[in-house]
Each structure stands twice: as C-alpha cells, then as structure tokens.
Design a protein around this motif. Structure first.
Motif, short mmCIF file in Angstrom:
data_model
loop_
_atom_site.label_atom_id
_atom_site.label_comp_id
_atom_site.label_asym_id
_atom_site.label_seq_id
_atom_site.Cartn_x
_atom_site.Cartn_y
_atom_site.Cartn_z
N GLU A 39 -64.20 52.42 52.22
CA GLU A 39 -63.08 52.44 51.35
C GLU A 39 -62.06 51.31 51.38
O GLU A 39 -61.15 50.57 50.69
N THR A 40 -62.39 50.36 52.79
CA THR A 40 -61.51 49.25 53.17
C THR A 40 -62.35 48.06 52.87
O THR A 40 -61.49 47.10 53.02
N GLY A 41 -63.26 48.17 52.38
CA GLY A 41 -64.18 46.82 51.84
C GLY A 41 -64.89 46.34 52.94
O GLY A 41 -65.41 45.32 52.62
N LYS A 42 -64.82 46.88 54.20
CA LYS A 42 -65.37 46.38 55.34
C LYS A 42 -67.21 46.51 55.34
O LYS A 42 -67.80 45.53 56.09
N ARG A 43 -67.52 47.41 54.65
CA ARG A 43 -69.12 47.61 54.26
C ARG A 43 -69.14 47.87 52.99
O ARG A 43 -68.52 48.35 52.15
N LYS A 44 -70.60 47.56 52.58
CA LYS A 44 -70.93 47.63 51.21
C LYS A 44 -71.95 48.37 51.30
O LYS A 44 -73.17 48.58 51.66
N PRO A 45 -71.71 49.80 50.48
CA PRO A 45 -72.65 50.97 50.36
C PRO A 45 -73.78 50.76 49.47
O PRO A 45 -73.62 49.74 48.48
N GLY A 46 -74.90 51.17 49.61
CA GLY A 46 -76.03 50.97 48.65
C GLY A 46 -75.80 51.76 47.52
O GLY A 46 -75.11 52.43 47.29
N PHE A 47 -76.76 51.25 46.34
CA PHE A 47 -76.79 51.74 45.16
C PHE A 47 -76.63 53.40 45.06
O PHE A 47 -75.98 54.07 44.37
N ASP A 48 -77.49 54.07 45.95
CA ASP A 48 -77.73 55.65 46.10
C ASP A 48 -76.40 55.91 46.44
O ASP A 48 -76.01 57.24 46.07
N LEU A 50 -73.31 55.03 46.28
CA LEU A 50 -72.38 54.68 45.23
C LEU A 50 -72.45 55.76 44.11
O LEU A 50 -71.51 56.34 43.61
N ILE A 51 -73.68 56.09 43.92
CA ILE A 51 -74.15 57.05 42.77
C ILE A 51 -73.54 58.45 43.17
O ILE A 51 -73.04 59.08 42.60
N GLN A 52 -74.08 58.92 44.78
CA GLN A 52 -73.45 59.87 45.09
C GLN A 52 -71.95 59.98 45.14
O GLN A 52 -71.44 61.06 44.67
N ILE A 53 -71.45 59.20 45.46
CA ILE A 53 -69.92 59.00 45.64
C ILE A 53 -69.00 59.15 44.25
O ILE A 53 -68.33 60.13 43.86
N ALA A 54 -69.94 58.74 43.33
CA ALA A 54 -69.40 58.71 41.85
C ALA A 54 -69.51 60.24 41.57
O ALA A 54 -68.61 60.92 40.71
N LYS A 55 -70.73 60.82 41.80
CA LYS A 55 -70.79 62.12 41.24
C LYS A 55 -69.87 63.21 42.00
O LYS A 55 -69.17 64.06 41.50
N CYS A 56 -69.66 62.95 43.37
CA CYS A 56 -68.87 63.81 44.17
C CYS A 56 -67.47 63.76 43.64
O CYS A 56 -66.61 64.78 43.87
N LEU A 57 -66.97 62.67 43.35
CA LEU A 57 -65.85 62.46 42.99
C LEU A 57 -65.38 62.48 41.12
O LEU A 57 -64.29 62.19 40.90
N ASN A 58 -66.51 63.03 40.71
CA ASN A 58 -66.35 63.14 39.13
C ASN A 58 -65.80 62.01 38.46
O ASN A 58 -65.02 61.84 37.46
N MET A 59 -66.39 60.76 38.80
CA MET A 59 -66.30 59.62 38.11
C MET A 59 -67.44 58.89 37.49
O MET A 59 -68.59 58.99 38.04
N SER A 60 -67.31 58.08 36.49
CA SER A 60 -68.41 57.30 35.97
C SER A 60 -68.72 56.08 36.93
O SER A 60 -68.04 55.64 37.60
N LEU A 61 -69.97 55.98 37.14
CA LEU A 61 -70.49 54.94 37.95
C LEU A 61 -70.08 53.48 37.42
O LEU A 61 -69.75 52.61 38.38
N ASP A 62 -69.90 53.32 36.03
CA ASP A 62 -69.72 51.95 35.52
C ASP A 62 -67.97 51.88 35.58
O ASP A 62 -67.71 50.65 35.92
#
Length: 88
Positions: A39-48, A50-62
C-alpha cells in the motif's frame, strides 16, 4: 507500472470496504506488514497477488494496474488519430 499509485488504490478500496490491513492480509494469505508495504509502494507484489487483491476488493485488474495518465494518453492518441483521419 506505478506501484505507489497501485498501493494507494488498494488502500482506498480497502478502507471504503471497512477492512483492516489485518483482515485483508488474512484473506490474501499474506502478512499484514507485506500488505502495508504494498500500500505504501515499498514492495512490488507479484501478478498473482495483484489478481487476488483485485478480486477481494471487487475491482478490475486494469483499473488497479493502469496508470490514469496512460488512460489519458490513449484517449489523446485516439483523438489525434480521429483528427488525422478527417484530414485524409
């Protein structure tokens, strides 16, 4: 990708849904400190992740990964293309 902006979008969506970092991290099966760093941009999450986060927060990946400036640039390019087509 601008990971600072991605992190801000994640934090905003999480807060709007009244989820704590601990709650979201548990759902994602990651540590709360890793989520905080995302959330603070200190770490870069992997693509997987990011997909999980988008699903959990009901937002599109794009929405999550695309920079708003990039979207504006695409619209500007489309406008330019249309103007050029009219001249032909």
């Amino acid at each position: 990708m601008n990971f600072d902006k991605i992190g801000k979008k994640i934090a905003e969506a999480r807060i709007k849904q009244n989820k704590t970092q601990e709650e979201l991290a548990e759902i994602l099966e990651i540590s709360p400190s890793f989520l905080s760093h995302i959330e603070t941009g200190k770490r870069k999450p992997g693509f997987d992740t990011l997909i999980q986060i988008a699903k959990c927060l009901n937002m599109s990946l794009d929405y999550l990964i695309l920079d708003e400036d990039l979207e504006k640039n695409v619209k500007d390019d489309d406008k330019f293309t249309a103007e050029m087509a009219e001249k032909l």
